[in-house]
Scaffold this active site. Structure first.
Site, mmCIF file in Angstrom:
data_model
loop_
_atom_site.group_PDB
_atom_site.id
_atom_site.type_symbol
_atom_site.label_atom_id
_atom_site.label_comp_id
_atom_site.label_asym_id
_atom_site.label_seq_id
_atom_site.Cartn_x
_atom_site.Cartn_y
_atom_site.Cartn_z
ATOM 1 N N ASP A 144 0.869 -1.180 0.000
ATOM 2 C CA ASP A 144 0.000 0.000 0.000
ATOM 3 C C ASP A 144 0.904 1.227 0.000
ATOM 4 O OD1 ASP A 144 -1.600 2.168 0.590
ATOM 5 O OD2 ASP A 144 -2.520 1.296 2.381
ATOM 6 N N GLN A 177 0.691 6.427 1.147
ATOM 7 C CA GLN A 177 1.354 7.456 1.941
ATOM 8 C C GLN A 177 2.848 7.580 1.649
ATOM 9 O OE1 GLN A 177 -0.274 9.587 3.676
ATOM 10 N NE2 GLN A 177 -2.273 8.586 3.740
ATOM 11 N N CYS A 199 -9.507 5.558 9.529
ATOM 12 C CA CYS A 199 -9.699 4.277 8.832
ATOM 13 C C CYS A 199 -8.659 3.262 9.282
ATOM 14 C CB CYS A 199 -9.643 4.458 7.316
ATOM 15 S SG CYS A 199 -10.966 5.470 6.643
#
Length: 407
Positions: A198, A201, A361
């Site tokens: 992921d 960021q 989240c």
């Protein structure tokens, strides 16, 4: 890096909120957009709005060239080996769901393991929960160290011969932890597992080289890196993508359709059913041009300086708890004693300072931190030391305000 000149490229920053100059410290949620991106999207709609890959007319050719040109910019930005490995999606969430639904559902079976960490965004937990339920696979979690980091030794102890997928954030959206994804990928491969990174960021803030990381899949969103919302990218190694089935079916992704069966186009188009996000891709291409002109190394160094300075200033505020490691990416998550983070964010907003408050989240991580919510200040290339000072002043005012209220 001339931050004052950079700020001039972001029209939204030149305004007042609640009678105070805007201090935007919520770029981890979504970044602001420079004029170059705004104008690129505007130019597409004004001058050559058309569908791609289909028409032979001039506007269609211009749109196709811009769309596929953006794909090449993404390939170069990620240092991927081929544009066939670059799939345009609606964002990081869609990209991870695509891997979980296609690769995961096909390659997982009962007894297999999907390895995550407690710091993952919901978008990198829920798709794997669903894949596990559908296939009989099991979820396992690498434990976190006290400062919110991952140790390689714990990774070694968690992975087994049954591990098939390791899905992990490159950078935590709450703790700012920069995970050792290259080393984790190496260990995963030694166990025959694939990695899903992921990159939501990390991609906006540092150089990413997917070939150096050797990750199998990598996902990110345009809107966190000065690009449009509703646009993202899934990178996948070609040999893996070729074996995967599409998860959306319809126009554009087909090669041939019969009444009872169909065949798919080659990569990358077999994963891009329907009219794609053309304006979003154009805007993402412009955002990449903008960031590369400044330099990702310079952006990372600037944000590191801001984070170091903010840590020192915020640690001077009595009653403030800061979460995460000392060495971190450009965000700081915190709580103020006796004051709910929503109240902190509300008072800061009255001072023109935008921060995020809530569970971000990441409810499993909130549980690990033993809190229900936190406040978060996140920095980007357009933020300044002076804005950090205003944040600190705002926190002191917040503390004083609630001290008076409850006195």
């Amino acid at each position: 890096m001339d931050v004052k000149e950079i700020r001039k490229q972001f029209p939204i920053l030149d305004q007042e909120v609640n009678g105070k100059p805007l201090v935007y410290l919520d770029s981890a949620a979504t970044s602001q957009k420079p004029v170059q991106v705004i104008e690129a999207v505007n130019d597409y709609y004004r001058r050559y709005n058309s569908n791609v890959h289909r028409g032979v007319h001039t506007l269609g050719s211009l749109a196709t060239d811009a769309y596929e040109g953006a794909r090449e910019k993404v390939r170069s930005f990620l240092h991927a080996s081929s544009t066939q490995e670059i799939i345009f999606t609606r964002g990081t969430t869609t990209a991870i769901n695509m891997v979980a639904a296609s690769y995961g559902h096909t390659n997982l079976e009962e007894g297999d393991e999907i390895v995550l960490t407690p710091m993952e965004h919901h978008s990198n937990i829920i798709p794997w929960q669903q894949a596990a339920k559908a296939t009989g696979a099991q979820l396992k979690y690498i434990p976190l160290q006290e400062d919110g980091t991952v140790s390689i030794e714990d990774v070694r102890n968690t992975l087994t011969s049954n591990t098939k997928i390791v899905a992990i954030a490159h950078v935590s959206n709450v703790l700012g932890t920069v995970n050792p994804v290259k080393e984790i990928t190496k260990l995963a491969h030694e166990h025959g597992a694939v990695t899903v990174i992921d990159g939501a960021q990390s991609t906006p803030h540092m150089k990413v080289d997917v070939q150096e990381l050797d990750c199998d899949f990598f996902a990110f969103s345009a809107h966190k890196m000065s690009g449009p919302t509703g646009t993202g990218v899934l990178y996948g190694k070609k040999h893996l993508l070729e074996k995967m089935e599409p998860v959306e079916f319809g126009g554009e992704m087909i090669d041939f359709v019969d009444l009872y069966d169909s065949t798919w186009k080659e990569l990358p188009w077999k994963f891009e059913g329907g009219t794609p996000i053309i304006a979003g891709a154009v805007g993402l291409g412009a955002a990449i041009d903008f960031l590369e002109e400044i330099g990702m190394d310079q952006i990372e160094a600037h944000e590191s300086h801001l984070a170091d300075y903010a840590m020192k200033k915020m640690q001077e505020v009595e009653g403030l708890s800061i979460y995460g490691p000392e060495k971190r990416a450009g965000l700081i998550t915190f709580n103020m004693d006796t004051v709910h983070p929503h109240d902190v964010a509300t008072v800061l907003d009255s001072e023109g300072i935008a921060v995020r408050a809530g569970h971000h989240c990441a409810q499993p991580l909130m549980k690990w931190l033993d809190v229900t919510a936190t406040a978060r200040a996140s920095f980007y290339l357009y933020n300044t030391i002076e804005e950090i000072d205003k944040l600190t002043e705002g926190l002191i005012k917040t503390k004083e305000y609630f001290g008076d209220v409850f006195a």
